[in-house]
Design a protein around this motif. Structure first.
Motif, PDB file in Angstrom:
ATOM      1  N   HIS A   1     -26.789 -50.573 -52.544  1.00  0.00           N
ATOM      2  CA  HIS A   1     -27.227 -50.145 -53.934  1.00  0.00           C
ATOM      3  C   HIS A   1     -25.916 -50.784 -54.821  1.00  0.00           C
ATOM      4  O   HIS A   1     -24.908 -51.252 -54.087  1.00  0.00           O
TER       5      HIS A   1
ATOM      6  N   LEU B   1     -29.442 -45.694 -57.406  1.00  0.00           N
ATOM      7  CA  LEU B   1     -30.405 -46.144 -56.626  1.00  0.00           C
ATOM      8  C   LEU B   1     -31.776 -45.707 -57.195  1.00  0.00           C
ATOM      9  O   LEU B   1     -31.713 -45.121 -58.085  1.00  0.00           O
TER      10      LEU B   1
ATOM     11  N   SER C   1     -20.769 -52.558 -55.776  1.00  0.00           N
ATOM     12  CA  SER C   1     -20.556 -51.279 -55.194  1.00  0.00           C
ATOM     13  C   SER C   1     -19.096 -51.185 -54.859  1.00  0.00           C
ATOM     14  O   SER C   1     -18.611 -50.059 -54.813  1.00  0.00           O
TER      15      SER C   1
ATOM     16  N   GLN D   1     -35.968 -52.577 -56.227  1.00  0.00           N
ATOM     17  CA  GLN D   1     -34.538 -52.804 -55.331  1.00  0.00           C
ATOM     18  C   GLN D   1     -35.165 -53.700 -54.256  1.00  0.00           C
ATOM     19  O   GLN D   1     -34.357 -53.724 -53.275  1.00  0.00           O
TER      20      GLN D   1
ATOM     21  N   GLY E   1     -28.992 -53.906 -53.541  1.00  0.00           N
ATOM     22  CA  GLY E   1     -28.713 -53.046 -54.486  1.00  0.00           C
ATOM     23  C   GLY E   1     -28.826 -53.260 -55.724  1.00  0.00           C
ATOM     24  O   GLY E   1     -28.635 -52.255 -56.859  1.00  0.00           O
TER      25      GLY E   1
ATOM     26  N   THR F   1     -28.875 -40.586 -56.987  1.00  0.00           N
ATOM     27  CA  THR F   1     -27.347 -40.954 -56.742  1.00  0.00           C
ATOM     28  C   THR F   1     -26.994 -40.096 -55.560  1.00  0.00           C
ATOM     29  O   THR F   1     -27.805 -39.023 -55.310  1.00  0.00           O
TER      30      THR F   1
END
Length: 837
Positions: free
Chosen positions: A664, A545, A520, A70, A204, A577
């Motif tokens: 995320h 995540l 998101s 990420q 994310g 999470t």
């Protein structure tokens, strides 16, 4: 008479050997099976390990690798990496590939962006032409599986995200494929600039950045890796070096090596019992000759030399043949195994496992040959002639000491050459305990049979008498039958548990699709798009995540010399999470869930089994690195996770707050009619080009195929022990053949028919099989449980009907072998047999 020298003893031994080793074939077979099994296991393990070591740089793609998810390394970090050697940067993520037509099929792939330095080691081979960097931003290389699924080739176009690429070539070999680990789809390679054109990398997004280093000659890769780990202890990065390029493959080899070692050691001990039975049977046939030698003045040393030379000659031939087969068999296994093995090593001799296997064979032959040879050496001629009706089983002290020395050498060799001495010691100890238990049962059965009331039925009385009469091989038969039946139960337990594991991979409640990298703030739009095609669809949408557990309590993970057993979640990054409510698929077993409006210090809900492994509980702290930032949270609750639902399960669930502020995306499961998959996928990709859609059916098929191949390999390896067990049974029957031949002749002289003689034998073996059934069921179940649960870490779920049916079938098979061994006794002529008394 003076003692014979070795040359004279050899001449007598050679002349006394009957053509084709009659009487010593069982000795040959048992040693051949044991040595061939051990040599093949050792050679295959050495071949794979050596291949992984030799190809470590190519498999990893460098001498050292730094990986993170990420995010990408900053310019300062990259400068540090370049200061250590030549650096290559790659970014890898799951992405949907589709043709440039509106109705084109979409396929989940592993999309990898590479820089101009890729690959540092090895060659990116193409089906046509050579790979030359740099790759143009609008060009793409695809794997053959992707080309087949989309029916495309060079010159055709593919769409990833918002970018269109022209296929430049088909990949023939990706050099670092094994080092990339498990993949859910075929590979496609673009340049880093081409990857950024797709728009798939957003804050994310779930992607992985890797930085491979080619170090200058002579620089220690392990030392560089350790220095980087110390320099970046809190970064949440994963470090590898060329000596551990494929840790997943290494763990597979370790587990398979444990199982194969168990099979090898078991086959070794079982073969030793077969050697003892074979030698006892052979010396029983030679009883008149041994007595004649002694009457003519031969000393005990002469007898020992003559028959030790005979047995040693056959043993060496059996060991030699076993070594040849053991050296050649790994190449055959590599061909038959196909993609099950992590690498495909070529043919190469591996001296150490061959020498070790030969030493095992020699020690086993010596150890289990001594007792019957000692009895033949030390007994007087008159006692030898009476051996059929008045057997003596004692051995002299010198033989006991020699056996003890050989046994200690055997144990020292097993432990000294084992990758895991404690495991090997446990296997040897368990095997010895089983043998002692079976010997104890044999002694008890003989005592009970001797004191039991005599049945009125002649055949049943004969069968009962056979269990305790002079010369009865009850203990040997019980050991042989017990081992054979135990091995049948073990194999059935392993096979049915693996079959159950394969079936249970697809739970009835499994969702139809996983969807990753949903923006998101687009959860409501996502639901509405899906419900246009599937109005009854059910959703589970959670923040997604990645994080690494870097400490628990006061213990830093980097300070551990080795991870606790079962702590797989400490290896690298895992899903993380946050949630205001208890997640779907979890059951709260300790503590309390935080209020929906909680706004205090970070709390975390931890998997109860993971907590047990780490030895932590409510109130303890966990430190997790998320996007390079360490977050310390107090454990507020423990959950039982229902992994078999195949839902979105996380061992770490944080309270909303500091974690929710990190960039995320969302992940979702969709439960719906699978016939809607295609239409739903097309609509979702049109609205969200950056998402990845994973069809659960494809995952199940891939995992199921691997499990099926693994099951076949395990059962094939375990079958070697079955063969050894059957050989032991044949040896036990052969060892009692002479005594039974005299019994058969006497009974026939008294009027017994062949059917009656065979019926008495069937009753005897049937009684033993019935008495041993429960023992074999218990021992075999324990062995199968150990293999399934402790070695391969699968669920223990055997099909007991199949196990019991296998036990019954094994009993019938062993009964048939016993009766088949008795058939030649029915044709013995009374006159010829009585003349040998």
């Amino acid at each position: 008479m003076n003692a014979l020298d070795w040359a004279t003893s050899w001449r007598i031994a050679r002349r006394d050997l009957v053509g084709r080793f009659r009487g010593l074939r069982l000795l040959f077979l048992c040693l051949f099976l044991g040595v061939a099994t051990l040599a093949a296991i050792g050679s295959l393990t050495s071949a794979i390990t050596q291949e992984l070591s030799l190809r470590g740089q190519g498999l990893l793609g460098g001498d050292v690798e730094i990986a993170m998810t990420q995010r990408e390394a900053g310019d300062g970090d990259k400068a540090v990496f370049r200061g250590l050697g030549t650096m290559s940067e790659t970014i890898r993520l799951r992405a949907m590939a589709r043709g440039d037509r509106p109705d084109a099929l979409a396929v989940l792939t592993e999309l990898k962006g590479v820089d101009n330095a890729y690959p540092l080691y090895g060659t990116l081979a193409l089906r046509q032409g050579d790979y030359r960097a740099p790759l143009a931003p609008d060009r793409i290389l695809i794997g053959p599986a992707l080309a087949d699924r989309l029916n495309v080739g060079p010159g055709d176009r593919l769409v990833y995200g918002t970018a269109t690429f022209t296929i430049a070539a088909i990949i023939a070999d990706e050099p670092d494929r094994l080092g990339e680990g498990f993949t859910l789809g075929p590979v496609a390679i673009v340049s880093l600039d081409g990857l950024r054109r797709t728009g798939l990398i957003q804050p994310g997004s779930l992607y992985e950045s890797k930085y491979r280093l080619r170090l200058p000659a002579g620089v220690d890769a392990q030392a560089v890796r350790e220095r980087l780990e110390q320099q970046y202890p809190s970064a949440g990065w994963e470090f590898k070096d060329r000596d551990r390029a494929a840790p997943g493959a290494s763990r597979f080899i370790i587990r398979m090596g444990q199982f194969l070692s168990l099979i090898g050691l078991a086959a070794l001990v079982i073969a030793g019992i077969g050697v003892s039975n074979g030698v006892a049977s052979y010396l029983a046939l030679k009883r008149p000759g041994i007595a004649t030698f002694k009457v003519l003045g031969a000393t005990s040393r002469d007898i020992a030399r003559i028959y030790l030379l005979q047995i040693g000659c056959v043993a060496l031939i059996g060991i030699g043949c076993g070594l040849v087969v053991g050296a050649l068999l790994p190449s055959v296994i590599v061909v038959l195994a196909g993609d099950v093995l992590p690498v495909s090593p070529g043919f190469r001799l591996h001296p150490l496992p061959l020498v070790t296997s030969a030493a095992y064979g020699l020690l086993i032959a010596f150890l289990f040959t001594l007792p019957p040879l000692a009895r033949a050496r030390t007994q007087p001629a008159a006692l030898i002639f009476r051996g059929v009706v008045d057997p003596r089983h004692g051995i002299d002290r010198r033989t006991v000491l020699a056996m003890a020395a050989a046994g200690l050498l055997l144990v020292a060799l097993a432990l000294g050459t084992a990758r895991e001495p404690l495991f090997s010691a446990a296997v040897l100890g368990a095997t010895a305990a089983v043998l002692l238990l079976l010997l104890g049962i044999g002694w008890g059965v003989r005592q009970i049979a001797q004191r039991a009331p005599r049945p009125r039925r002649p055949l049943l009385r004969l069968a009962l008498a056979n269990l305790h009469r002079p010369g009865a091989q009850t203990a040997a038969l019980i050991v042989a039958l017990g081992l054979a039946l135990t091995l049948f139960v073990t194999l059935a337990g392993i096979q049915t548990s693996l079959d159950s594991e394969i079936r249970n991979v697809v739970p009835k409640t499994a969702p139809a699709q996983f969807v990753l990298d949903i923006p998101s703030d687009q959860a409501d739009r996502f639901r509405s798009i899906v419900r246009k095609q599937a109005p009854d669809a059910q959703f589970n949408i959670v923040p997604a995540l990645r994080g690494t557990i870097v400490a628990y309590g006061d213990q830093r993970v980097t300070d551990l010399k080795e991870l606790p057993e079962g702590a797989w979640f400490l290896r690298g990054e895992r899903g993380v999470t946050y949630s205001a409510a208890l997640p779907t698929g979890s059951e709260l077993v300790a503590g309390q869930w935080w209020p929906r409006d909680y706004d205090g210090p970070p709390l975390v809900s931890f998997d109860a089994e993971a907590a047990r492994i780490l030895g932590v509980g409510l109130g303890d702290t966990l430190t997790v690195s998320v996007l390079g930032r360490e977050i310390t949270a107090r454990i507020a609750s423990l959950r039982k996770i229902n992994w078999d639902t195949m839902g979105l399960n996380y061992i770490l669930v944080f309270s909303p707050g500091i974690v929710s502020a990190a960039p995320h995306s969302l992940a979702a499961t969709i439960t719906m009619d699978t016939r809607k998959d295609g239409a739903v996928t097309r609509d979702l990709l049109a609205a969200f080009p950056g998402i990845s859609v994973i069809a659960v059916g494809q995952i199940i098929a891939q995992v199921g195929e691997i499990m099926t191949q693994m099951s076949a390999a395990i059962v094939s390896a375990a079958s070697v022990a079955i063969l050894a067990g059957i050989a032991v049974l044949v040896g036990a029957i052969a060892a009692s053949r002479q005594a039974r031949s005299y019994d058969s002749v006497i009974l026939k002289t008294l009027g017994a028919t062949r059917a009656q003689l065979l019926g008495g034998q069937a009753l005897e073996y049937g009684l033993l099989a019935i008495m041993l059934a429960l023992v074999a069921l218990a021992l075999g179940s324990i062995a199968a449980w150990f293999v399934i649960v402790r070695i391969f870490e699968f669920s223990w779920s055997p099909d007991w009907l199949v196990v019991l049916a296998t036990l019954g079938g094994g009993a019938l098979l062993t009964l048939g072998i016993g009766l088949a061994g008795s058939i030649p006794l029915l044709s013995v002529r009374p006159a010829s047999a009585l003349r040998q008394l």
